[in-house]
Motif scaffolding. Structure first.
Motif, PDB file in Angstrom:
ATOM      1  N   GLU A 158      14.983   5.830  33.736  1.00 52.49           N
ATOM      2  CA  GLU A 158      16.125   6.646  33.285  1.00 52.49           C
ATOM      3  C   GLU A 158      16.728   6.158  31.978  1.00 52.49           C
ATOM      4  O   GLU A 158      17.610   6.792  31.423  1.00 52.49           O
ATOM      5  CB  GLU A 158      17.203   6.686  34.379  1.00 52.49           C
ATOM      6  CG  GLU A 158      16.758   7.400  35.634  1.00 52.49           C
ATOM      7  CD  GLU A 158      16.259   8.817  35.382  1.00 52.49           C
ATOM      8  OE1 GLU A 158      16.809   9.522  34.507  1.00 52.49           O
ATOM      9  OE2 GLU A 158      15.295   9.213  36.054  1.00 52.49           O
ATOM     10  N   LEU A 186      26.773  21.399  32.742  1.00 51.04           N
ATOM     11  CA  LEU A 186      26.385  19.988  32.624  1.00 51.04           C
ATOM     12  C   LEU A 186      25.611  19.524  33.859  1.00 51.04           C
ATOM     13  O   LEU A 186      24.651  18.761  33.744  1.00 51.04           O
ATOM     14  CB  LEU A 186      27.619  19.113  32.411  1.00 51.04           C
ATOM     15  CG  LEU A 186      28.336  19.273  31.075  1.00 51.04           C
ATOM     16  CD1 LEU A 186      29.645  18.497  31.065  1.00 51.04           C
ATOM     17  CD2 LEU A 186      27.442  18.834  29.926  1.00 51.04           C
ATOM     18  N   LEU A 187      26.022  20.004  35.036  1.00 51.53           N
ATOM     19  CA  LEU A 187      25.295  19.673  36.270  1.00 51.53           C
ATOM     20  C   LEU A 187      23.866  20.187  36.208  1.00 51.53           C
ATOM     21  O   LEU A 187      22.921  19.468  36.546  1.00 51.53           O
ATOM     22  CB  LEU A 187      25.989  20.289  37.491  1.00 51.53           C
ATOM     23  CG  LEU A 187      27.125  19.539  38.140  1.00 51.53           C
ATOM     24  CD1 LEU A 187      27.613  20.289  39.379  1.00 51.53           C
ATOM     25  CD2 LEU A 187      26.755  18.129  38.498  1.00 51.53           C
ATOM     26  N   ARG A 231      16.715  14.858  35.440  1.00 52.51           N
ATOM     27  CA  ARG A 231      16.800  13.397  35.511  1.00 52.51           C
ATOM     28  C   ARG A 231      17.251  12.951  36.891  1.00 52.51           C
ATOM     29  O   ARG A 231      16.769  11.946  37.411  1.00 52.51           O
ATOM     30  CB  ARG A 231      17.745  12.861  34.446  1.00 52.51           C
ATOM     31  CG  ARG A 231      17.128  13.001  33.059  1.00 52.51           C
ATOM     32  CD  ARG A 231      17.931  12.345  32.000  1.00 52.51           C
ATOM     33  NE  ARG A 231      17.879  10.888  32.121  1.00 52.51           N
ATOM     34  CZ  ARG A 231      18.612  10.103  31.362  1.00 52.51           C
ATOM     35  NH1 ARG A 231      19.428  10.596  30.458  1.00 52.51           N
ATOM     36  NH2 ARG A 231      18.535   8.797  31.515  1.00 52.51           N
ATOM     37  N   LEU A 232      18.146  13.691  37.506  1.00 50.59           N
ATOM     38  CA  LEU A 232      18.603  13.377  38.854  1.00 50.59           C
ATOM     39  C   LEU A 232      17.449  13.502  39.842  1.00 50.59           C
ATOM     40  O   LEU A 232      17.268  12.653  40.724  1.00 50.59           O
ATOM     41  CB  LEU A 232      19.753  14.320  39.229  1.00 50.59           C
ATOM     42  CG  LEU A 232      20.442  14.119  40.557  1.00 50.59           C
ATOM     43  CD1 LEU A 232      21.056  12.736  40.656  1.00 50.59           C
ATOM     44  CD2 LEU A 232      21.527  15.180  40.730  1.00 50.59           C
ATOM     45  N   LEU A 273      26.706  11.169  38.524  1.00 55.80           N
ATOM     46  CA  LEU A 273      25.761  11.782  39.459  1.00 55.80           C
ATOM     47  C   LEU A 273      24.785  10.759  40.039  1.00 55.80           C
ATOM     48  O   LEU A 273      24.480  10.802  41.234  1.00 55.80           O
ATOM     49  CB  LEU A 273      24.984  12.914  38.768  1.00 55.80           C
ATOM     50  CG  LEU A 273      25.791  14.145  38.406  1.00 55.80           C
ATOM     51  CD1 LEU A 273      24.956  15.087  37.543  1.00 55.80           C
ATOM     52  CD2 LEU A 273      26.305  14.845  39.646  1.00 55.80           C
ATOM     53  N   ASP A 322      30.284   9.316  31.547  1.00 54.75           N
ATOM     54  CA  ASP A 322      29.044  10.072  31.401  1.00 54.75           C
ATOM     55  C   ASP A 322      28.759  10.764  32.739  1.00 54.75           C
ATOM     56  O   ASP A 322      28.703  10.095  33.780  1.00 54.75           O
ATOM     57  CB  ASP A 322      27.923   9.107  31.028  1.00 54.75           C
ATOM     58  CG  ASP A 322      26.586   9.790  30.788  1.00 54.75           C
ATOM     59  OD1 ASP A 322      26.426  10.976  31.150  1.00 54.75           O
ATOM     60  OD2 ASP A 322      25.685   9.130  30.249  1.00 54.75           O
ATOM     61  N   LEU A 323      28.575  12.064  32.722  1.00 51.23           N
ATOM     62  CA  LEU A 323      28.330  12.816  33.954  1.00 51.23           C
ATOM     63  C   LEU A 323      27.068  12.335  34.666  1.00 51.23           C
ATOM     64  O   LEU A 323      27.042  12.225  35.898  1.00 51.23           O
ATOM     65  CB  LEU A 323      28.218  14.318  33.676  1.00 51.23           C
ATOM     66  CG  LEU A 323      27.942  15.178  34.906  1.00 51.23           C
ATOM     67  CD1 LEU A 323      29.139  15.183  35.848  1.00 51.23           C
ATOM     68  CD2 LEU A 323      27.584  16.592  34.517  1.00 51.23           C
ATOM     69  N   LEU A 324      26.019  12.010  33.918  1.00 44.76           N
ATOM     70  CA  LEU A 324      24.780  11.551  34.543  1.00 44.76           C
ATOM     71  C   LEU A 324      25.016  10.260  35.327  1.00 44.76           C
ATOM     72  O   LEU A 324      24.524  10.107  36.444  1.00 44.76           O
ATOM     73  CB  LEU A 324      23.673  11.349  33.506  1.00 44.76           C
ATOM     74  CG  LEU A 324      22.346  10.882  34.096  1.00 44.76           C
ATOM     75  CD1 LEU A 324      21.758  11.938  35.025  1.00 44.76           C
ATOM     76  CD2 LEU A 324      21.374  10.526  32.994  1.00 44.76           C
ATOM     77  N   ALA A 383      21.610  18.128  34.087  1.00 44.72           N
ATOM     78  CA  ALA A 383      21.318  16.793  34.620  1.00 44.72           C
ATOM     79  C   ALA A 383      20.299  16.813  35.760  1.00 44.72           C
ATOM     80  O   ALA A 383      19.786  15.766  36.148  1.00 44.72           O
ATOM     81  CB  ALA A 383      22.608  16.135  35.092  1.00 44.72           C
TER      82      ALA A 383
END
Length: 177
Positions: free
Chosen positions: A129, A10-11, A17-18, A60, A55-57, A14
């Protein structure tokens, strides 16, 4: 204990976008990469603090925002430069014009730089985003109404800087969720 493989996947997903968010914060590729690396490092060392219902995003982006703010505070404390060094740094920055990101006009990049971080960050989170106002508020740790107000002021200032003076179309307005 090492982070689970699913968390690592998942990282990795992302990162684009990060990275885009980091570049829009600092306007410099190498510094943006440093911010992304710092964010990923913090996330990996604190993976147990991540709430899987979130949400992970968003998590982050919150980490990236906080790391950026930490860097700004640190830089403000360390910004005492000797006059000769200051001139060298200004010359280096002036000579190192970064190529624009694909899809962004040079005048838009310049206009975005005129915004304060308080106005630029919510605008980028919502417009670039595509976060909702509520999600951007969560990332920035401010009320949704403040996000809406800052975005409105940022858009007004951008219109003035870019010189078109037109009000935003209805299609660019977003609902609070």
């Amino acid at each position: 204990m090492d982070a689970p493989d699913n968390f690592k996947r998942l990282l990795l997903a992302a990162i684009p976008r990060l990275r885009r968010y980091a570049r829009s914060l600092v306007f410099d590729g190498p510094r943006a990469d440093d911010l992304v690396q710092s964010t990923l490092e913090r996330a990996l060392t604190r993976w147990q603090q991540f709430d899987e219902r979130r949400d992970l995003l968003l998590w982050l982006l919150s980490i990236a925002h906080n790391a950026h703010q930490d860097g700004l505070r640190r830089d403000a404390r360390l910004s005492m430069l000797e006059p000769e060094r200051m001139e060298q740094e200004l010359d280096r920055q002036a000579g190192a014009a970064q190529p624009p990101d694909i899809g962004l006009r040079l005048d838009l990049l310049a206009a975005l730089r005129t915004l304060t971080p308080e106005l630029r960050e919510p605008l980028l989170l919502v417009v670039v985003e595509q976060l909702s106002y509520a999600e951007a508020a969560q990332v920035l740790r401010i009320p949704p109404g403040t996000v809406m107000s800052r975005i409105s002021r940022a858009r007004l200032l951008l219109r003035r800087v870019l010189g078109d003076g037109k009000p935003p179309s209805r299609s660019h307005l977003r609902r609070v969720v």
